[in-house]
Design an enzyme around this catalytic site. Structure first.
Site, PDB file in Angstrom:
ATOM      1  CD  GLU A 142      35.858  37.034  40.517  1.00  0.00           C
ATOM      2  OE1 GLU A 142      34.354  36.662  40.631  1.00  0.00           O
ATOM      3  OE2 GLU A 142      36.457  37.890  41.168  1.00  0.00           O
ATOM      4  CE  LYS A 177      36.530  41.974  42.148  1.00  0.00           C
ATOM      5  NZ  LYS A 177      36.150  40.244  42.633  1.00  0.00           N
ATOM      6  CB  CYS A 179      33.417  39.694  40.411  1.00  0.00           C
ATOM      7  SG  CYS A 179      31.775  38.787  41.032  1.00  0.00           S
TER       8      CYS A 179
HETATM    9  O1  LIG Z   1      28.892  41.879  44.322  1.00  0.00           O
HETATM   10  C1  LIG Z   1      28.557  40.876  44.666  1.00  0.00           C
HETATM   11  O2  LIG Z   1      27.701  40.478  45.212  1.00  0.00           O
HETATM   12  C2  LIG Z   1      29.592  39.465  44.394  1.00  0.00           C
HETATM   13  C3  LIG Z   1      30.955  40.110  43.990  1.00  0.00           C
HETATM   14  C4  LIG Z   1      31.860  38.848  43.683  1.00  0.00           C
HETATM   15  O3  LIG Z   1      31.542  37.730  44.158  1.00  0.00           O
HETATM   16  C5  LIG Z   1      33.323  39.307  43.557  1.00  0.00           C
HETATM   17  O4  LIG Z   1      33.432  40.383  43.322  1.00  0.00           O
HETATM   18  O5  LIG Z   1      33.843  38.168  43.343  1.00  0.00           O
END
Ligand SMILES: O=C(O)CCC(=O)C(=O)O
Length: 283
Positions: free
Chosen positions: A48, A118, A159
């Site tokens: 990411e 996303k 993510c």
């Molecule tokens: O869900 C999480 O704990 C981290 C998610 C995250 O860092 C993101 O979506 O960029």
């Protein structure tokens, strides 16, 4: 739906160090893409936000359009050169007045074959831990993203998307055998949740899961947890990084997947007379 990967497949997972210089980040990514190909990868995955530091203040500055931005052009050329699929982690994307956190997928002939914005923005508030609000600057994508290859169908999430089991179940229902999540968990949620979520999505859906993080940079505003991993449908970890920059390989064993699906046939045992997954978007 039952679908089966048809050929052997090696994933190359790049836990990349990401700094402030976009051109350097992209060049470093390309260097690892070549190494991943030399190591026999057919599908190469970046993390990411691999071309920019992760943070809402950075997204507007680093954002570029897709597919005519500099990062897209570099990934397209690299995929063509190494003749492999590249899942381009994610980058901040600008489209008109909106910004997105977007993953691009490039075929071995350099074509853009899929794009995932996303869907679930990372808005959380853990006092004493981490507060983050992607929605301050980003807009969410509204469409799940599957790409088809000669190996199998693959679903993409970014993510925080991994926390939403419905998206993964939807991908499985649509015939995906692998789920790929470029991600950058943090030092508050990462240690307990990163592996757990990757393994949970794999076991829930009897699919392979790859979760690919930037390397940890203790000096960054946002400290990524790292620990890029690949998990099989049994929940077994096939490959796992530590915190440092690292290239990992994971071989996808389709026989294992087939056997697990036969031995524990949950996909046929769902009680769709009692509950069901309703998909409200075109795939
Ligand atoms: O869900 C999480 O704990 C981290 C998610 C995250 O860092 C993101 O979506 O960029």
């Amino acid at each position: 739906m039952i679908s089966m990967c048809k050929k052997g497949l090696r994933l190359g997972l790049i836990q990349l160090s990401v700094g402030a210089n976009k051109a350097n980040n992209v060049q470093n990514a390309l260097k690892f893409v070549k190494k991943a190909k030399e190591g026999g990868s057919n599908i190469i995955v970046l993390p990411e936000c691999f071309n920019a530091p992760y943070g809402t203040k950075y997204f507007p500055e680093y954002a570029e359009s897709i597919p005519d931005g500099e990062t897209s052009r570099a990934l397209s050329a690299a995929a063509k050169e190494v003749k492999a699929y590249i899942v381009g982690g994610s980058i901040p994307e600008r489209d008109g007045s909106k910004l997105y956190n977007t993953s691009t997928v490039w075929s071995p002939d350099g074509q853009l074959v899929a794009k995932h914005r996303k869907m679930h923005l990372f808005d959380i508030d853990i006092p004493g831990g981490i507060t983050f609000k992607e929605s301050e600057v980003l807009s969410p994508g509204n469409t799940p993203c599957i790409f088809d290859t000669e190996y199998c169908k693959i679903g993409i999430g970014i993510c925080y998307d991994i926390r939403f089991f419905e998206l993964a179940a939807l991908y499985r229902k649509a015939g995906c055998d692998i789920l790929i999540y470029p991600g950058a968990f943090n030092m508050t949620t990462g240690p307990l949740h990163w592996d757990l979520l990757a393994r949970a999505r794999a076991v829930d859906n009897q699919v392979f899961v790859a979760a690919v993080s930037p390397a940890r940079d203790e000096k960054a505003d946002y400290i990524a947890y790292g620990h890029t991993c690949a998990v099989d449908p049994w929940g077994k970890t096939l490959a796992q990084a530590g915190a440092e920059e690292e290239l990992l390989f994971a071989d996808i064993d389709f026989e294992t997947m087939k056997n697990i699906r036969q031995q524990i046939p949950v996909s046929h045992q769902k009680r769709n007379d009692v509950y069901d997954l309703v998909v409200k978007s075109n795939l």
